[in-house]
Scaffold this motif. Sequence first.
Motif, PDB file in Angstrom:
ATOM      1  N   HIS A   1       0.802  -1.224   0.000  1.00 40.33           N
ATOM      2  CA  HIS A   1       0.000   0.000   0.000  1.00 40.33           C
ATOM      3  C   HIS A   1       0.837   1.277   0.000  1.00 40.33           C
ATOM      4  O   HIS A   1       2.010   1.292   0.371  1.00 40.33           O
ATOM      5  CB  HIS A   1      -0.940   0.018   1.214  1.00 40.33           C
ATOM      6  CG  HIS A   1      -0.237   0.194   2.539  1.00 40.33           C
ATOM      7  ND1 HIS A   1       0.150   1.429   3.023  1.00 40.33           N
ATOM      8  CD2 HIS A   1       0.146  -0.710   3.480  1.00 40.33           C
ATOM      9  CE1 HIS A   1       0.721   1.288   4.202  1.00 40.33           C
ATOM     10  NE2 HIS A   1       0.742  -0.006   4.508  1.00 40.33           N
ATOM     11  N   GLY A   2       0.187   2.362  -0.411  1.00 37.39           N
ATOM     12  CA  GLY A   2       0.784   3.683  -0.329  1.00 37.39           C
ATOM     13  C   GLY A   2       0.296   4.407   0.915  1.00 37.39           C
ATOM     14  O   GLY A   2      -0.196   3.793   1.848  1.00 37.39           O
TER      15      GLY A   2
ATOM     16  N   GLY B   1      -1.762   4.453   6.454  1.00 33.15           N
ATOM     17  CA  GLY B   1      -2.318   3.312   5.743  1.00 33.15           C
ATOM     18  C   GLY B   1      -1.901   1.975   6.319  1.00 33.15           C
ATOM     19  O   GLY B   1      -0.897   1.867   7.027  1.00 33.15           O
ATOM     20  N   ASP B   2      -2.673   0.965   6.014  1.00 32.85           N
ATOM     21  CA  ASP B   2      -2.355  -0.422   6.359  1.00 32.85           C
ATOM     22  C   ASP B   2      -3.220  -1.328   5.493  1.00 32.85           C
ATOM     23  O   ASP B   2      -4.169  -0.859   4.837  1.00 32.85           O
ATOM     24  CB  ASP B   2      -2.576  -0.703   7.856  1.00 32.85           C
ATOM     25  CG  ASP B   2      -3.998  -0.448   8.316  1.00 32.85           C
ATOM     26  OD1 ASP B   2      -4.958  -0.782   7.574  1.00 32.85           O
ATOM     27  OD2 ASP B   2      -4.185   0.094   9.415  1.00 32.85           O
ATOM     28  N   PRO B   3      -2.915  -2.618   5.435  1.00 32.30           N
ATOM     29  CA  PRO B   3      -3.683  -3.509   4.561  1.00 32.30           C
ATOM     30  C   PRO B   3      -5.180  -3.532   4.864  1.00 32.30           C
ATOM     31  O   PRO B   3      -5.990  -3.677   3.948  1.00 32.30           O
ATOM     32  CB  PRO B   3      -3.039  -4.879   4.824  1.00 32.30           C
ATOM     33  CG  PRO B   3      -1.623  -4.557   5.183  1.00 32.30           C
ATOM     34  CD  PRO B   3      -1.738  -3.306   6.016  1.00 32.30           C
ATOM     35  N   LYS B   4      -5.559  -3.364   6.132  1.00 27.97           N
ATOM     36  CA  LYS B   4      -6.985  -3.398   6.484  1.00 27.97           C
ATOM     37  C   LYS B   4      -7.728  -2.218   5.864  1.00 27.97           C
ATOM     38  O   LYS B   4      -8.857  -2.369   5.394  1.00 27.97           O
ATOM     39  CB  LYS B   4      -7.151  -3.406   7.999  1.00 27.97           C
ATOM     40  CG  LYS B   4      -6.693  -4.707   8.645  1.00 27.97           C
ATOM     41  CD  LYS B   4      -6.808  -4.663  10.159  1.00 27.97           C
ATOM     42  CE  LYS B   4      -6.285  -5.967  10.771  1.00 27.97           C
ATOM     43  NZ  LYS B   4      -6.301  -5.921  12.259  1.00 27.97           N
ATOM     44  N   PHE B   5      -7.123  -1.042   5.864  1.00 29.95           N
ATOM     45  CA  PHE B   5      -7.773   0.110   5.247  1.00 29.95           C
ATOM     46  C   PHE B   5      -7.966  -0.118   3.751  1.00 29.95           C
ATOM     47  O   PHE B   5      -8.984   0.252   3.173  1.00 29.95           O
ATOM     48  CB  PHE B   5      -6.969   1.389   5.464  1.00 29.95           C
ATOM     49  CG  PHE B   5      -7.543   2.577   4.733  1.00 29.95           C
ATOM     50  CD1 PHE B   5      -8.625   3.272   5.252  1.00 29.95           C
ATOM     51  CD2 PHE B   5      -7.034   2.982   3.501  1.00 29.95           C
ATOM     52  CE1 PHE B   5      -9.185   4.348   4.565  1.00 29.95           C
ATOM     53  CE2 PHE B   5      -7.588   4.056   2.806  1.00 29.95           C
ATOM     54  CZ  PHE B   5      -8.668   4.742   3.346  1.00 29.95           C
ATOM     55  N   PHE B   6      -6.967  -0.734   3.129  1.00 32.57           N
ATOM     56  CA  PHE B   6      -7.022  -0.963   1.683  1.00 32.57           C
ATOM     57  C   PHE B   6      -7.660  -2.309   1.338  1.00 32.57           C
ATOM     58  O   PHE B   6      -7.364  -2.895   0.298  1.00 32.57           O
ATOM     59  CB  PHE B   6      -5.621  -0.867   1.086  1.00 32.57           C
ATOM     60  CG  PHE B   6      -5.075   0.533   1.060  1.00 32.57           C
ATOM     61  CD1 PHE B   6      -5.480   1.436   0.085  1.00 32.57           C
ATOM     62  CD2 PHE B   6      -4.190   0.966   2.029  1.00 32.57           C
ATOM     63  CE1 PHE B   6      -5.000   2.736   0.073  1.00 32.57           C
ATOM     64  CE2 PHE B   6      -3.692   2.264   2.022  1.00 32.57           C
ATOM     65  CZ  PHE B   6      -4.106   3.152   1.043  1.00 32.57           C
ATOM     66  N   ASP B   7      -8.549  -2.765   2.214  1.00 32.83           N
ATOM     67  CA  ASP B   7      -9.264  -4.016   1.968  1.00 32.83           C
ATOM     68  C   ASP B   7      -9.981  -4.001   0.622  1.00 32.83           C
ATOM     69  O   ASP B   7     -10.074  -5.027  -0.066  1.00 32.83           O
ATOM     70  CB  ASP B   7     -10.273  -4.264   3.094  1.00 32.83           C
ATOM     71  CG  ASP B   7     -11.175  -5.452   2.840  1.00 32.83           C
ATOM     72  OD1 ASP B   7     -10.692  -6.593   2.957  1.00 32.83           O
ATOM     73  OD2 ASP B   7     -12.351  -5.244   2.484  1.00 32.83           O
ATOM     74  N   TYR B   8     -10.481  -2.836   0.218  1.00 37.89           N
ATOM     75  CA  TYR B   8     -11.231  -2.747  -1.037  1.00 37.89           C
ATOM     76  C   TYR B   8     -10.375  -3.137  -2.246  1.00 37.89           C
ATOM     77  O   TYR B   8     -10.911  -3.614  -3.263  1.00 37.89           O
ATOM     78  CB  TYR B   8     -11.811  -1.343  -1.220  1.00 37.89           C
ATOM     79  CG  TYR B   8     -10.807  -0.239  -1.426  1.00 37.89           C
ATOM     80  CD1 TYR B   8     -10.388   0.111  -2.704  1.00 37.89           C
ATOM     81  CD2 TYR B   8     -10.273   0.463  -0.348  1.00 37.89           C
ATOM     82  CE1 TYR B   8      -9.477   1.135  -2.911  1.00 37.89           C
ATOM     83  CE2 TYR B   8      -9.358   1.486  -0.538  1.00 37.89           C
ATOM     84  CZ  TYR B   8      -8.965   1.819  -1.816  1.00 37.89           C
ATOM     85  OH  TYR B   8      -8.044   2.823  -2.010  1.00 37.89           O
ATOM     86  N   VAL B   9      -9.058  -2.946  -2.136  1.00 38.39           N
ATOM     87  CA  VAL B   9      -8.178  -3.366  -3.236  1.00 38.39           C
ATOM     88  C   VAL B   9      -8.177  -4.887  -3.331  1.00 38.39           C
ATOM     89  O   VAL B   9      -8.288  -5.462  -4.417  1.00 38.39           O
ATOM     90  CB  VAL B   9      -6.743  -2.830  -3.034  1.00 38.39           C
ATOM     91  CG1 VAL B   9      -5.847  -3.282  -4.187  1.00 38.39           C
ATOM     92  CG2 VAL B   9      -6.742  -1.313  -2.919  1.00 38.39           C
TER      93      VAL B   9
ATOM     94  N   ALA C   1      -4.726   4.225  -5.989  1.00 41.69           N
ATOM     95  CA  ALA C   1      -5.487   3.212  -5.250  1.00 41.69           C
ATOM     96  C   ALA C   1      -6.980   3.328  -5.500  1.00 41.69           C
ATOM     97  O   ALA C   1      -7.706   2.338  -5.465  1.00 41.69           O
ATOM     98  CB  ALA C   1      -5.202   3.331  -3.752  1.00 41.69           C
ATOM     99  N   GLY C   2      -7.457   4.555  -5.767  1.00 36.43           N
ATOM    100  CA  GLY C   2      -8.879   4.773  -5.976  1.00 36.43           C
ATOM    101  C   GLY C   2      -9.445   4.052  -7.178  1.00 36.43           C
ATOM    102  O   GLY C   2     -10.644   3.768  -7.226  1.00 36.43           O
TER     103      GLY C   2
END
Length: 280
Positions: free
Chosen positions: A61-62, A68-76, A257-258
């Motif tokens: 993640h960026g 940031g962390d992997p949980k926040f970027f779960d949508y990816v 990421a969006g």
Amino acid sequence: MASKKDFLRESMSYFGLLKKVFQVKKTIIPESVSFGDHKDQYFLYYEPNKTVSDKIIIWVHGGGWNAGDPKFFDYVGQCVAGQGYRFISIGYRLSPKNKYPIQIRDVCEGYNTAIDYLKKKGVDTSKIIVAGPSAGAHLTSIMCYCKKVQQKYNVDVSNVIGFIGSGGPYSFRDDQSLTLKLLLNQLFLKGYNRRNGEPVVLMGKSHVPMLLIQSKHDGLIEFECAKDFAERAKKLGNTCEVYSVTDKKNTHSWYTAGMFLETRKNNKGLDKFFSWIEEL
């Protein structure tokens, strides 16, 4: 240098982006695996409901190295696994409390742990695509193309068949934005030789082809960062493609990421991400 208009567009995009993040439905529950004692030293593994490819995407993640962390970027993970790919999202300790090279060490250790984890599950790891946006593109590009880092952290990239970086600060240009200057000041200790953390300097000859997704209306990272990296790759004989974002949502956060909040039909950058992987 990034225009004030694009910087403003970037700043104003966050509410809309976050709104879409919280609307994403979780269809896959990932497995969480720690590779260190710190709370950020973990990765999430997403097993698709229906696997359509033996290629595995490992993503970092960026967030400017400080968020940031992997949980926040779960949508990816939901997006990529939803396309039928096994997906791993690696976390790392953040700046400014933790200074570089802690971040690259964590990424390398997370990568090694992830490969071992997949092998123990009986998953074929012969076709790995490494990817990352922004700060994640910076870190993964170093892991993939710097032999000194690979040797130091015992990283084997022989099974990496592709690298995708989105909006990466691959070169620390003099004309970089004030925001990036501040973030780099947080990342590195005062007096640290930043060439030891600059991807364009660290890149060596490699078998790994790369796709650099970059926008000319980023607002934070210069398009020339990708051009610098591509020119270096060309001199070394490394395969590189630079894709210039054409979507209307072309500010930094949206196209890095969006885009994973969009569909392939509606987002050309996302479609390029997957089509490039499909063609490998």
